[in-house]
Design a protein around this motif. Structure first.
Motif, mmCIF file in Angstrom:
data_model
loop_
_atom_site.group_PDB
_atom_site.id
_atom_site.type_symbol
_atom_site.label_atom_id
_atom_site.label_comp_id
_atom_site.label_asym_id
_atom_site.label_seq_id
_atom_site.Cartn_x
_atom_site.Cartn_y
_atom_site.Cartn_z
ATOM 1 N N TRP A 62 0.828 -1.193 0.000
ATOM 2 C CA TRP A 62 0.000 0.000 0.000
ATOM 3 C C TRP A 62 0.872 1.256 0.000
ATOM 4 O O TRP A 62 0.616 2.202 -0.738
ATOM 5 N N ALA A 63 1.926 1.272 0.811
ATOM 6 C CA ALA A 63 2.810 2.438 0.881
ATOM 7 C C ALA A 63 3.523 2.653 -0.452
ATOM 8 O O ALA A 63 3.651 3.793 -0.923
ATOM 9 N N TYR A 89 4.484 5.803 -5.438
ATOM 10 C CA TYR A 89 4.806 5.774 -6.865
ATOM 11 C C TYR A 89 3.628 6.018 -7.791
ATOM 12 O O TYR A 89 3.815 6.237 -8.976
ATOM 13 N N HIS A 90 2.435 5.980 -7.296
ATOM 14 C CA HIS A 90 1.273 6.180 -8.151
ATOM 15 C C HIS A 90 0.456 7.382 -7.718
ATOM 16 O O HIS A 90 -0.762 7.332 -7.687
ATOM 17 N N THR A 91 1.092 8.463 -7.383
ATOM 18 C CA THR A 91 0.349 9.672 -7.073
ATOM 19 C C THR A 91 -0.127 10.263 -8.383
ATOM 20 O O THR A 91 0.508 10.181 -9.408
ATOM 21 N N GLY A 92 -1.267 10.866 -8.414
ATOM 22 C CA GLY A 92 -1.830 11.377 -9.660
ATOM 23 C C GLY A 92 -3.013 10.512 -10.046
ATOM 24 O O GLY A 92 -3.646 9.871 -9.238
ATOM 25 N N GLU A 96 -0.696 10.819 -17.250
ATOM 26 C CA GLU A 96 0.226 11.921 -17.504
ATOM 27 C C GLU A 96 0.789 11.815 -18.915
ATOM 28 O O GLU A 96 0.914 10.741 -19.486
ATOM 29 N N GLU A 97 1.149 12.963 -19.467
ATOM 30 C CA GLU A 97 1.767 12.971 -20.785
ATOM 31 C C GLU A 97 3.238 12.593 -20.634
ATOM 32 O O GLU A 97 3.894 12.977 -19.667
#
Length: 169
Positions: A25-26, A31-34, A40-41
């Motif tokens: 989970w951490a 690593y997957h913020t957004g 994202e481009e």
């Protein structure tokens, strides 16, 4: 081995599993913020020389495939149809018999209850109508009772139609 020892072993496995899940989970949070993958481009795109949509080969016209069709290969493709259809004249299965189907009027087998969706889309089972129907039955005749998903390979469709055309003499 007593009850206390087995409880400690089970507790150790559960604790290790809990730490593993918390670590997963951490890592996902870090690593997957957004918006997740692909939102994202890309910062840098490598030019591979291909067009954006990718170039596809030109499709061979169905008439050419039918002219070069091999009825022997079509008989092998027939195995997918055999469960519901028969090729003996007048013998219906779950579906109508396919003896003489090429060039026959749509919905014309006596004693078979058609869905009505077929009669609305074509008058005669020409090779072109058959190939469109065999590619995607539900897309060609919405509301048809035929539950087959279709033959995706155009050569298989051409071979099958050539074989069906050859069995009625």
């Amino acid at each position: 081995m007593d009850t206390m020892t087995s409880t400690k072993i089970l507790g150790g496995f559960c604790g290790a599993f809990l730490i593993f899940l918390l670590g997963k989970w951490a890592a996902e949070e870090i690593y997957h913020t957004g918006g997740g993958h692909g939102s994202e481009e890309q910062a840098y795109v490598i030019d591979t020389g291909e067009a954006e949509g990718g170039e596809t080969e030109a499709a061979v016209p169905f008439e050419e495939l039918l002219a070069a069709a091999d009825p022997a290969k079509g008989e092998r493709v027939w195995g997918k149809c055999r469960a519901c259809h028969k090729v003996e004249d007048g013998v219906n299965g779950t579906g109508p018999h396919l003896y003489g189907v090429v060039g026959r009027e749509v919905g014309s087998v006596p004693g078979f209850g058609y869905s009505g969706a077929l009669v609305a889309v074509a008058d005669v089972w020409s090779p072109e109508n058959l190939q469109a129907f065999l590619e995607n039955p539900k897309g060609y005749a919405p509301g048809t009772k035929m539950s087959f998903s279709g033959l995706k390979d155009a050569e298989d469709r051409a071979n099958l139609i050539a074989w069906l055309d050859s069995i009625d003499g």
